[in-house]
Each structure stands twice: as structure tokens, then as C-alpha cells.
Design an enzyme around this catalytic site. Structure first.
Site, PDB file in Angstrom:
ATOM      1  N   ASP A 138      -1.233  -5.679  -4.757  1.00  0.00           N
ATOM      2  CA  ASP A 138      -2.809  -5.379  -5.329  1.00  0.00           C
ATOM      3  C   ASP A 138      -2.887  -6.163  -6.630  1.00  0.00           C
ATOM      4  OD1 ASP A 138      -0.630  -3.371  -6.419  1.00  0.00           O
ATOM      5  OD2 ASP A 138      -2.452  -2.400  -7.059  1.00  0.00           O
ATOM      6  N   HIS A 187      -1.074  -5.924 -10.073  1.00  0.00           N
ATOM      7  CA  HIS A 187       0.007  -5.088 -10.272  1.00  0.00           C
ATOM      8  C   HIS A 187       1.225  -6.225  -9.569  1.00  0.00           C
ATOM      9  CE1 HIS A 187       1.555  -0.896  -8.121  1.00  0.00           C
ATOM     10  NE2 HIS A 187       2.125  -1.073  -9.829  1.00  0.00           N
ATOM     11  N   GLU A 240      -7.468   0.273 -12.788  1.00  0.00           N
ATOM     12  CA  GLU A 240      -7.339   0.833 -10.763  1.00  0.00           C
ATOM     13  C   GLU A 240      -8.882  -0.039 -10.792  1.00  0.00           C
ATOM     14  OE1 GLU A 240      -5.748   1.931  -8.718  1.00  0.00           O
ATOM     15  OE2 GLU A 240      -4.213   2.344  -9.650  1.00  0.00           O
ATOM     16  N   HIS A 282      -5.293  -2.680 -10.976  1.00  0.00           N
ATOM     17  CA  HIS A 282      -4.754  -2.552  -9.705  1.00  0.00           C
ATOM     18  C   HIS A 282      -6.351  -2.425  -8.684  1.00  0.00           C
ATOM     19  CE1 HIS A 282      -1.671  -0.601 -11.656  1.00  0.00           C
ATOM     20  NE2 HIS A 282      -2.024  -0.680 -12.598  1.00  0.00           N
ATOM     21  N   TYR A 283      -5.906  -2.310  -6.768  1.00  0.00           N
ATOM     22  CA  TYR A 283      -6.888  -1.655  -6.662  1.00  0.00           C
ATOM     23  C   TYR A 283      -6.440  -0.562  -6.210  1.00  0.00           C
ATOM     24  CZ  TYR A 283      -4.013  -3.072  -2.680  1.00  0.00           C
ATOM     25  OH  TYR A 283      -4.000  -3.540  -0.988  1.00  0.00           O
ATOM     26  N   THR A 284      -7.106   0.695  -5.787  1.00  0.00           N
ATOM     27  CA  THR A 284      -6.411   2.171  -5.641  1.00  0.00           C
ATOM     28  C   THR A 284      -5.942   1.701  -4.160  1.00  0.00           C
ATOM     29  OG1 THR A 284      -9.258   2.201  -4.499  1.00  0.00           O
ATOM     30  CG2 THR A 284      -8.150   2.898  -6.764  1.00  0.00           C
TER      31      THR A 284
END
Length: 260
Positions: A152, A142, A100, A35-37
Site C-alpha cells: 500500500d 508504506h 491511512e 497507507h491504504y486501509t
């Protein structure tokens, strides 16, 4: 949660999250979801992932400078995937490790991922893959497992660099050329074949011969991961050829693993 010993030897800190549970029926994780935040700053992201009541968490956070923080033990179920599915499984949180990656994301300018951060992601994932026997094709975005909701880690994420280091499944994307394409509104056997191929790879997509909104979302997610130079939801020759190459490569890898 009380503090705990990190599972990864390269995790520099432990910040326990209050948001976790038990894996369903003792399911052992065999998937990594990246994921990215998607938040403006790292402090807010860590607070979001660790504070009781937010109902989100991840096993690991990889900071921009390459530091790695563990928030949930790998044996526990973190709450990172949400409503998601892959290869027939719908409780993705129970079968996966969530990572993340600190990045502001599409809504906040979407910067490039620093090389030091990507090196840390690779090292972290390699360790998880060894510990948990995660096959390469089950290192996913994700957006792969939730294509209708998520973008993401997005088209700037260097999946090819990960694959060069043994993390994730990748083939060189086919070049973009002019020609016929399948797009929103198309109804044909070719659309059915596309949907069947996407489902065979693992995506949750209806197989009905109609290039509907759900199909376009899945094609878009596929492009973000595997053909990122153009992300438009149109199944052109490049997209179709790349998908078939991935399936052929996956089949070869599976056969090699079975005989190896």
C-alpha cells in the site's frame, strides 16, 4: 485517549485511538507514510485503527468523500508502520506521521482513489509538511518502508498528482523499452550498483551483487511508487533510468536547500 484538538485545520472529526505511545527519545517527526486501509468497509477500518487491543493506529484517516479524521495527536507515536526502515532508521513510527487512506486495497478489488479523496490527502500533507518541515523525498509509501510485507497504497495511487501540488518526490518515469534487464538470480556488478543506488535513495536492501528475493521485493516497491505502469520486480532500463533520475533530482534539491 480523551478527545483532543486536531493538529490540522482541515480535520473534520476527532476519533481518539487507544493505540499510541511516546516518540522514542523525543524524536520529532520529519516523514509522512501513506497507507491504504485495505479493509472492505470504512467502519471496520476505523474500528481497527481506534480500538484497544488491535495494536494498530494512524494519526489521520482520509475518507473517500474527502473528510479527514484525526485519531492520534501528531506529537504522539502512532502504530502504523510496523517492522520498517528507511535511510538507516528502523523506528519509523517515531519519526513519521501516518496517514491511512480509505481504500479496500488489493485483497478486496482495489478501486481507484476518488479525486476528492486525493485532494484531501494533498491538502493534509501540505499542512503537515509545513508544520513539521518534512522534505518532499520523505513522503513515502508504506510499501517503501516495508517492501517485504506491504503493497500500500499501491500502483493506482497518483503520486504524480501529489508531486504536482508539492507533495512528495517524483520524476517522469522513463519509457519501457526492450533490452537487457536484471532479474531474480542475476549475480553481477550491475546488481551491486542497483542495490547501492536503491540504498542511497533510502530503501533497505542488501548490497551483495545478488538479485535475491529481498532485492526483488525492493525493486517491486520502487516500481509501485515511481514506475507504476509495470510492477514486476524486474530491473529493466526504465526502472534503472528512473532511479538514477530520482537520485540526480534529489541531489539537486538537497544542494538547492543547502544554499537557499
Amino acid at each position: 485517549m480523551k478527545t483532543f484538538t486536531p493538529d490540522s485545520s482541515i480535520a473534520s472529526d476527532v476519533i481518539p485511538s487507544a493505540n499510541y505511545g511516546e516518540r522514542h527519545k523525543g524524536r520529532l517527526p520529519d516523514m509522512i507514510v501513506l497507507h491504504y486501509t485495505g479493509m472492505p468497509d470504512v467502519e471496520g477500518a476505523i474500528a481497527q485503527l481506534c480500538t484497544a487491543g488491535t495494536d494498530v493506529s494512524a494519526h489521520y484517516i482520509v475518507l473517500e468523500d474527502g473528510r479527514i479524521v484525526q485519531c492520534v495527536p501528531e506529537a504522539k507515536r502512532a502504530w502504523h508502520a510496523g517492522v520498517a526502515s528507511w535511510a538507516g532508521e528502523e523506528d519509523i513510527n517515531s519519526c513519521s506521521i501516518g496517514v491511512e487512506i480509505v481504500n479496500r486495497g488489493h485483497d478486496w478489488g482495489y478501486p481507484e482513489f476518488p479525486l476528492r479523496q486525493i485532494a484531501a490527502v494533498i491538502a493534509l500533507c501540505r499542512g503537515i509538511m509545513l508544520r513539521r518541515k518534512v522534505p518532499s523525498h520523505r513522503v513515502l509509501a508504506h510499501s517503501d518502508v516495508a517492501p517485504s510485507r506491504k503493497r500500500d497504497p499501491g500502483e493506482k495511487f497518483p503520486w504524480h498528482s501529489l508531486a504536482n501540488s508539492g507533495v512528495g518526490h517524483w520524476v517522469q518515469p522513463a519509457p519501457i523499452v526492450r533490452g537487457e534487464a536484471l532479474r531474480l538470480g542475476t549475480i553481477s556488478d550491475d546488481v551491486s550498483s542497483l542495490q547501492q543506488a536503491l540504498a542511497k535513495y533510502g530503501y533497505s536492501v542488501p548490497v551483495n551483487g545478488k538479485y535475491d528475493g529481498s532485492t526483488m521485493e525492493v525493486v517491486t516497491a520502487f516500481q509501485r511508487h515511481f514506475r507504476p505502469v509495470r510492477v514486476d520486480g524486474v530491473a529493466d532500463h526504465s526502472t534503472l533510468t528512473t532511479l538514477q533520475s530520482l537520485l540526480a533530482s534529489l541531489s539537486a534539491d538537497t544542494k538547492a536547500a543547502a544554499t537557499g
